[in-house]
Design an enzyme around this catalytic site. Sequence first.
Site, PDB file in Angstrom:
ATOM      1  N   LYS A  35       0.846  -1.204   0.000  1.00  0.00           N
ATOM      2  CA  LYS A  35       0.000   0.000   0.000  1.00  0.00           C
ATOM      3  C   LYS A  35       0.878   1.249   0.000  1.00  0.00           C
ATOM      4  O   LYS A  35       2.070   1.182   0.312  1.00  0.00           O
ATOM      5  CB  LYS A  35      -0.913  -0.026   1.229  1.00  0.00           C
ATOM      6  N   ARG A 131     -10.733   0.026  15.293  1.00  0.00           N
ATOM      7  CA  ARG A 131     -10.616   0.810  14.072  1.00  0.00           C
ATOM      8  C   ARG A 131     -11.426   0.131  12.968  1.00  0.00           C
ATOM      9  O   ARG A 131     -12.350   0.703  12.442  1.00  0.00           O
ATOM     10  CB  ARG A 131      -9.127   0.938  13.677  1.00  0.00           C
ATOM     11  N   TYR A 254      15.551  30.377   7.097  1.00  0.00           N
ATOM     12  CA  TYR A 254      14.312  31.074   7.453  1.00  0.00           C
ATOM     13  C   TYR A 254      14.194  31.246   8.961  1.00  0.00           C
ATOM     14  O   TYR A 254      14.522  30.339   9.739  1.00  0.00           O
ATOM     15  CB  TYR A 254      13.102  30.271   6.969  1.00  0.00           C
ATOM     16  N   MET A 302      11.565  24.830   1.312  1.00  0.00           N
ATOM     17  CA  MET A 302      10.781  24.015   0.377  1.00  0.00           C
ATOM     18  C   MET A 302      11.678  23.192  -0.546  1.00  0.00           C
ATOM     19  O   MET A 302      11.400  22.026  -0.828  1.00  0.00           O
ATOM     20  CB  MET A 302       9.867  24.917  -0.468  1.00  0.00           C
TER      21      MET A 302
HETATM   22  C1  LIG Z   1      -0.060  -1.952   6.726  1.00  0.00           C
HETATM   23  C2  LIG Z   1      -0.566  -3.190   7.358  1.00  0.00           C
HETATM   24  C3  LIG Z   1       0.327  -4.182   7.778  1.00  0.00           C
HETATM   25  C4  LIG Z   1       1.826  -4.025   7.716  1.00  0.00           C
HETATM   26  O1  LIG Z   1       2.287  -3.271   8.805  1.00  0.00           O
HETATM   27  P1  LIG Z   1       3.864  -3.081   9.038  1.00  0.00           P
HETATM   28  O2  LIG Z   1       3.944  -2.471  10.393  1.00  0.00           O
HETATM   29  O3  LIG Z   1       4.325  -2.139   7.987  1.00  0.00           O
HETATM   30  O4  LIG Z   1       4.467  -4.412   8.923  1.00  0.00           O
HETATM   31  C5  LIG Z   1      -0.217  -5.369   8.247  1.00  0.00           C
HETATM   32  N1  LIG Z   1      -1.553  -5.547   8.331  1.00  0.00           N
HETATM   33  C6  LIG Z   1      -2.442  -4.596   7.954  1.00  0.00           C
HETATM   34  C7  LIG Z   1      -3.899  -4.858   8.073  1.00  0.00           C
HETATM   35  C8  LIG Z   1      -1.977  -3.385   7.476  1.00  0.00           C
HETATM   36  O5  LIG Z   1      -2.853  -2.453   7.102  1.00  0.00           O
END
Ligand SMILES: *Cc1c(COP(=O)(O)O)cnc(C)c1O
Length: 361
Positions: A35, A131, A254, A302
């Site tokens: 992802k 969640r 800055y 930036m």
């Molecule tokens: C992103 C995610 C992971 C991986 O988490 P890491 O800490 O990067 O290993 C595992 N399970 C779910 C459901 C996730 O969304």
Amino acid sequence: MSKRVTARINLAALVNNCQQIQTIAPHSNILAMVKADAYGHGESEVANVLEPYVAGFGVATLEEAEALRDAGINSSIVLLEGFNFPHELAIADELRLDLVIHHRDQLELLLSSSFNAVPKVWLKLDSGMHRLGFSMESWPAALERLRETRFSASAICMSHLACADEPDHALNEQQVSAFQSVVEGLPNAKSIANSAAILSRPDLHFQWIRPGIMLYGVSPFGVQRVLSDYEPVMTLLASVIAIRKVEVGDAIGYGASYVCSQAKRIATVSIGYGDGYPRAAVSGTPCFINGQRCEIVGRVSMDMITVDVSEVADVQLGDQVELWGENIRVEEVAEFCGTIAYELLTGLTGRVNYQYLRPPQ
Ligand SMILES: *Cc1c(COP(=O)(O)O)cnc(C)c1O
């Protein structure tokens, strides 16, 4: 044209990390988390290189899944947050996605659909993170509901830990026992472990592990526990575009927030928050020039940062500067920025040029 900022991606390191994960979890299928553009590493390149070594890929959005199919990925792709509308389900069908189902409306939508590519369903339990997921009370009924359908065969029991990166946190045990109490005795495959749990809880590997950050050679535990068996995959590079001498009392950058307490040599480097280098990086954040650690001084702009190179021999215009990677751990930079490596890696912007080092064939 010389590139201002380059993320060099070491695909051989990626493969090594993946094989190392399989070594420590020899009986588990790997669902590689790609992802957020593979944690900023480039989703299609990463997935293509990993495909022979993993059982599937995890993505957050339909767009990410589509990009994987467009890149020629044929393996299982799991849509982690699922879908909410019939038209999204139709796209998921077209893309042959496997689906995380985490609430009742999704389940009913799926069951009333004319889904052609019968997917694996990952039935998610909220074991205490609050969640995503069915409650402890409703999860068994959801599984029961699936059992009567063509989606039943392969349902995977899934949950996610809120505190896996703090192995001593009491919530881990609570979540694990909640999960166990609900899935006890079921013949279905199970999955709960992210990177932190893969490393600290071999008892939770089950049939499917879900490594993300560790694939990229970065520790889920932060700088206090970097992973010596895993190699950083990304090295972020920029270059020196100006060099000057400054005197005691001179301010840099800055806000004139940094004032020199001694004479220094300052290199101006071609990266800033417009590239995804965090403005939160304070004076003292490390980078690496000509074989030496140096420190950022003054605020991040930036397009530029300023670095104290007083102690670095022979700095020249055009010299390469490593912001994080092989020599400076991104976990350490994150610590100086008051954040986690995940955010730095996924925060690079479209200005960054990607260079892929291919593994030997
Ligand atoms: C992103 C995610 C992971 C991986 O988490 P890491 O800490 O990067 O290993 C595992 N399970 C779910 C459901 C996730 O969304």
